[in-house]
Design an enzyme around this catalytic site. Structure first.
Site, PDB file in Angstrom:
ATOM      1  N   CYS A 117       2.572  19.387  11.491  1.00 29.23           N
ATOM      2  CA  CYS A 117       2.578  18.070  10.836  1.00 29.23           C
ATOM      3  C   CYS A 117       3.905  17.848  10.133  1.00 29.23           C
ATOM      4  CB  CYS A 117       1.395  17.944   9.867  1.00 29.23           C
ATOM      5  SG  CYS A 117       1.307  19.272   8.669  1.00 29.23           S
ATOM      6  N   CYS A 145       0.848  -1.198   0.000  1.00 29.04           N
ATOM      7  CA  CYS A 145       0.000   0.000   0.000  1.00 29.04           C
ATOM      8  C   CYS A 145       0.886   1.251   0.000  1.00 29.04           C
ATOM      9  CB  CYS A 145      -0.885  -0.010   1.240  1.00 29.04           C
ATOM     10  SG  CYS A 145      -1.964   1.428   1.336  1.00 29.04           S
ATOM     11  N   CYS A 159      -8.489  -1.570   1.703  1.00 26.12           N
ATOM     12  CA  CYS A 159      -7.388  -0.774   2.238  1.00 26.12           C
ATOM     13  C   CYS A 159      -7.490  -0.834   3.754  1.00 26.12           C
ATOM     14  CB  CYS A 159      -7.458   0.667   1.761  1.00 26.12           C
ATOM     15  SG  CYS A 159      -6.203   1.673   2.565  1.00 26.12           S
ATOM     16  N   GLN A 163      -8.863  16.939  10.510  1.00 22.44           N
ATOM     17  CA  GLN A 163      -7.770  16.004  10.839  1.00 22.44           C
ATOM     18  C   GLN A 163      -8.197  14.607  10.406  1.00 22.44           C
ATOM     19  OE1 GLN A 163      -4.830  16.862  12.087  1.00 22.44           O
ATOM     20  NE2 GLN A 163      -5.201  18.935  12.791  1.00 22.44           N
ATOM     21  N   ASP A 179      -1.375  26.276  13.446  1.00 19.19           N
ATOM     22  CA  ASP A 179      -1.442  24.898  12.937  1.00 19.19           C
ATOM     23  C   ASP A 179      -1.316  24.930  11.415  1.00 19.19           C
ATOM     24  OD1 ASP A 179      -1.901  22.218  12.508  1.00 19.19           O
ATOM     25  OD2 ASP A 179      -3.987  22.229  13.172  1.00 19.19           O
ATOM     26  N   TYR A 210      -4.745  29.465  11.128  1.00 24.06           N
ATOM     27  CA  TYR A 210      -4.935  28.245  10.320  1.00 24.06           C
ATOM     28  C   TYR A 210      -5.996  27.368  11.007  1.00 24.06           C
ATOM     29  CZ  TYR A 210      -0.389  29.779   8.559  1.00 24.06           C
ATOM     30  OH  TYR A 210       0.633  30.516   8.050  1.00 24.06           O
TER      31      TYR A 210
HETATM   32  C1  LIG Z   1      -3.154  21.527   9.171  1.00 22.95           C
HETATM   33  S1  LIG Z   1      -4.679  22.327   8.776  1.00 22.95           S
HETATM   34  C2  LIG Z   1      -5.239  22.738  10.375  1.00 22.95           C
HETATM   35  C3  LIG Z   1      -6.694  23.065  10.503  1.00 22.95           C
HETATM   36  C4  LIG Z   1      -7.265  23.063  11.921  1.00 22.95           C
HETATM   37  N1  LIG Z   1      -6.413  23.751  12.871  1.00 22.95           N
HETATM   38  C5  LIG Z   1      -7.577  21.651  12.390  1.00 22.95           C
HETATM   39  O1  LIG Z   1      -6.952  21.159  13.331  1.00 22.95           O
HETATM   40  O2  LIG Z   1      -8.472  21.039  11.798  1.00 22.95           O
HETATM   41  C6  LIG Z   1      -4.077  23.814   8.088  1.00 22.95           C
HETATM   42  C7  LIG Z   1      -5.149  24.793   7.663  1.00 22.95           C
HETATM   43  O3  LIG Z   1      -4.506  25.975   7.175  1.00 22.95           O
HETATM   44  C8  LIG Z   1      -5.256  26.488   6.091  1.00 22.95           C
HETATM   45  N2  LIG Z   1      -4.340  27.374   5.358  1.00 22.95           N
HETATM   46  C9  LIG Z   1      -3.417  27.045   4.445  1.00 22.95           C
HETATM   47  N3  LIG Z   1      -2.735  28.126   4.042  1.00 22.95           N
HETATM   48  C10 LIG Z   1      -3.235  29.177   4.736  1.00 22.95           C
HETATM   49  C11 LIG Z   1      -2.936  30.568   4.777  1.00 22.95           C
HETATM   50  N4  LIG Z   1      -1.970  31.080   4.021  1.00 22.95           N
HETATM   51  N5  LIG Z   1      -3.624  31.355   5.614  1.00 22.95           N
HETATM   52  C12 LIG Z   1      -4.611  30.837   6.393  1.00 22.95           C
HETATM   53  N6  LIG Z   1      -4.942  29.518   6.389  1.00 22.95           N
HETATM   54  C13 LIG Z   1      -4.264  28.706   5.583  1.00 22.95           C
HETATM   55  C14 LIG Z   1      -5.732  25.247   5.375  1.00 22.95           C
HETATM   56  O4  LIG Z   1      -6.854  25.503   4.569  1.00 22.95           O
HETATM   57  C15 LIG Z   1      -6.055  24.310   6.542  1.00 22.95           C
HETATM   58  O5  LIG Z   1      -7.395  24.447   6.941  1.00 22.95           O
END
Ligand SMILES: C[S@@+](CC[C@H](N)C(=O)[O-])C[C@H]1O[C@@H](n2cnc3c(N)ncnc32)[C@H](O)[C@@H]1O
Length: 460
Positions: free
Chosen positions: A414, A93, A180, A289, A387, A318
């Site tokens: 991440c 996989c 899967c 997530q 995040d 984010y």
């Molecule tokens: C890793 S996810 C985390 C989302 C949330 N904190 C969670 O735990 O579900 C990162 C997030 O950042 C957003 N993102 C990406 N680039 C960004 C930017 N330049 N400004 C604001 N948000 C952004 C993505 O759409 C996504 O929802």
């Protein structure tokens, strides 16, 4: 003999693209590939190799001091290796590259990679060294993903479209998937039902080989793990086709390789999920997530590190559909979230209402551009939660975050290789890195999640 000549002679011979080499893997690199050295000492990163494996590998990209290779044949498996259980035909996989490693070894490798990233990339050694807390194991080691994205491909043997994953390193070839092991039984059943529909429909798979012919491209299956909902989204080229038996139907432009585009709603538009104490709705293009059960452990770490006492102003940068901010809201004075996907912000607002949370506000926008206006509107935060996607924060965003002058910064990452240099920039500007806790959100894969706490030195 000149020094320069000696140096040239001392450099190990560089393998060429296409060479096949017999190698022994001695460690795991950041990102998850095995590390081997040729007899001359040239470093090769081998996809599919685990420490202790002796294997034959074909060289791909070859640079001055390292090369990449993919496994062609496993000649002698590492003694600890366990047999792959998620295989599709003859292919392991592609989503479970570390399944040969016993789970305890996966956890140890991830712990070590976080430590290494902080030391080597972030320079957190000596007085600045931080004792990384023991990695938090996942709730489930298999069948934990709440979202899988499958591809359609031509399968001449079946005389019907294949539906599964791209074979390792071959973007134009799709391996049919029947079960899967990262997906639940419900997710697998939903995919298999759509494959049957595709076979009966007579619609051809999209040709990824460049002709642009064909229609069926992708199937995304999402699951509310605590609600039992299974949501399907079919992605096709522009074509007249009968209505698919999916919840959503996305049409993408001729040359697009992606899965985003105008989306018609046939069944359920929103995924419903319960995470911790929150009831959530999730729009088709909003982030959630992928491991619902273990996300509760991740958010518990963020909550602990935020150290709230009910009065603080918290920024959730984010924020996606607001999950972290809404988890913290009961302990905070007020929460303000920023996120670039506008639909996710509509979800965040709806989720606040759904859960009776009245002290959280959300705004759509780019984090870099949105921080200053947010400070103007809300005032400086006491705690900032970040995040970001895998790329981490640009130097400019770090500067904007620093302007907030928050007492605590909780960094949910991440990718430790981008978190480490970001933490270094923040520490150089007057913070201390005090806690780091990895959380294993992605068993059987090399992906690593971690939460870090940065505390301001001195008062505002
Ligand atoms: C890793 S996810 C985390 C989302 C949330 N904190 C969670 O735990 O579900 C990162 C997030 O950042 C957003 N993102 C990406 N680039 C960004 C930017 N330049 N400004 C604001 N948000 C952004 C993505 O759409 C996504 O929802």
């Amino acid at each position: 003999m000149s020094e320069a000549t000696t140096e040239t002679e001392a450099r190990p011979a560089r393998p060429r693209r296409g060479d096949e080499l017999e190698l022994r893997i001695d460690s795991l690199a950041q990102g998850g590939r095995g590390v081997a050295r040729t007899e001359g000492g040239f470093v090769i990163f081998v996809a599919g190799g685990l420490p202790g494996d002796r294997l034959r590998a074909r060289v791909g990209k070859s640079k001055r001091s390292w090369a990449e290779a993919t496994t062609v044949e496993l000649l002698e498996a590492a003694p600890e290796r366990i047999p792959d259980i998620c295989v599709h035909g003859d292919e392991p996989c592609p989503g479970a590259a570390w399944q040969g490693l016993p789970y305890e070894m996966q956890l140890a490798a991830k712990q070590e990679q976080v430590v290494e990233a902080l030391e080597r990339i972030g320079g957190f050694t000596g007085d600045e060294a931080v004792e990384v807390e023991p990695i938090v194991a996942a709730v489930e080691q298999w069948r934990y993903r709440n979202k899988l994205e499958y591809s359609f491909g031509a399968d001449t043997a079946l005389d019907a479209p294949a539906l599964g994953f791209h074979a390792r390193g071959r973007w134009d070839e799709v391996v049919d998937v029947d079960d899967c092991h990262l997906a639940s039984a419900a997710n697998n059943a939903a995919r298999n039902a759509i494959r049957e529909w595709a076979a009966v429909s007579g619609l051809p798979a999209y040709d990824r080989g460049g002709s642009g012919a064909g229609v069926l491209r992708n199937l995304i299956v999402r699951e509310g793990r605590n609600t039992g909902q299974v949501q399907t989204r079919l992605v096709t080229s522009e074509a007249e086709i009968p209505e698919p038996p999916t919840d959503l139907h996305t049409v993408v432009g001729e040359r697009s390789g992606g899965t985003d585009g105008p989306t018609g709603v046939i069944g359920e538009e929103f995924l419903r999920e319960r995470l911790g104490d929150l009831d959530l709705r999730v729009s088709p293009f909003a982030f959630l997530q992928t491991n619902t059960e273990t996300a509760e452990r991740l958010y518990a770490a963020a909550r602990e590190f935020a150290g709230l006492s009910s009065t603080e102003r918290v920024f959730d940068l984010y924020c996606g559909i607001g999950t972290i901010g809404l988890t913290l809201a009961p302990d905070a004075g007020e929460v303000w979230g920023i996120e670039s996907v506008a639909d996710a912000i509509v979800d965040a607002e709806a989720n606040a209402e759904l859960n009776g949370i009245t002290n959280a506000r959300f705004a759509a926008g780019d984090a870099r551009l949105g921080i200053r206006p947010l400070v103007e509107e809300a005032g400086k935060p006491d705690v900032v939660v970040i995040d970001p996607p895998r790329a981490g924060l640009s130097a400019k965003i770090v500067r904007r975050v620093l302007e907030c002058d928050a007492k605590r910064i909780v960094y949910v990452s991440c990718n430790p290789t981008t978190m480490a240099p970001n933490a270094r920039q923040i520490v150089d500007a007057g913070y201390r890195l005090t806690r780091v806790r990895p959380v294993d959100m992605f068993p059987q894969t090399p992906h690593i999640e971690a939460v870090a706490l940065l505390e301001r030195v001195g008062s505002r």
